[in-house]
Every structure is written in C-alpha cells, then in structure tokens.
Motif scaffolding. Structure first.
Motif, short mmCIF file in Angstrom:
data_model
loop_
_atom_site.label_atom_id
_atom_site.label_comp_id
_atom_site.label_asym_id
_atom_site.label_seq_id
_atom_site.Cartn_x
_atom_site.Cartn_y
_atom_site.Cartn_z
N ASP A 15 -34.22 28.22 6.79
CA ASP A 15 -34.25 26.62 6.18
C ASP A 15 -32.54 26.66 6.07
N ASN A 16 -31.48 27.37 5.36
CA ASN A 16 -30.60 26.48 5.01
C ASN A 16 -29.65 27.44 5.76
N GLN A 37 -13.01 32.35 8.35
CA GLN A 37 -13.31 32.20 6.83
C GLN A 37 -13.62 30.90 6.02
N ARG A 38 -13.33 29.50 5.67
CA ARG A 38 -12.60 28.63 5.49
C ARG A 38 -15.06 28.54 5.68
N LEU A 39 -14.84 28.10 6.54
CA LEU A 39 -16.59 27.92 6.79
C LEU A 39 -17.84 29.15 6.44
N ASN A 45 -20.48 29.59 -1.43
CA ASN A 45 -20.47 28.47 -2.20
C ASN A 45 -21.83 27.78 -2.12
N ASP A 46 -22.20 27.11 -1.11
CA ASP A 46 -22.67 25.80 -1.45
C ASP A 46 -24.05 25.57 0.19
N PRO A 47 -24.99 26.78 0.31
CA PRO A 47 -25.42 27.61 1.13
C PRO A 47 -26.27 25.34 1.42
#
Length: 67
Positions: A15-16, A37-39, A45-47
């Motif tokens: 789903d996410n 790393q950023r992705l 942090n917020d899927p």
C-alpha cells in the motif's frame, strides 16, 4: 541481488510502497548517494507522503578509473 522487476512487482502489492530505481547501482546506493539517503529518511518519517524522486534520475553508473 534482487532483479529490479522482482522489486517492482513486490512494491506494486504494498500500500505505501514507493519504487525508486537507481540505474547502474546496487544495494549499496544508500551508502554512496545522498539522494538515496534522503529518500529513505523521508519515507521512514512519513510513508504516506509523496516523494520527489527526481534526484534518482541524476545518478549515473559508477565511475571506474581507467588505468
């Protein structure tokens, strides 16, 4: 190593999931590129938030030194 098609197929059933492919790289992309790393951090942090994955298109194959 999981082939990209297999990874994509798994992501299609989650789903996410956000599928991002880094051409010319492998699993070590996380250690080698700030974009990966950023992705990863943003997803953790917020899927459910959309990711701007454009930076993945800017990463080329590894630069092997030619003797």
């Amino acid at each position: 190593v999981t082939p990209p098609d297999d990874s994509k197929r798994v992501a299609d059933h989650l789903d996410n999931a956000t599928y991002v492919e880094f051409d010319g790289t492998g699993h070590g992309v996380f250690r080698a590129h700030e974009c990966a790393q950023r992705l990863t951090v943003e997803f953790i942090n917020d899927p459910t938030a959309p990711l701007d994955t454009q930076c993945a298109n800017e990463i080329g194959p590894p630069d092997f030194p030619v003797p």
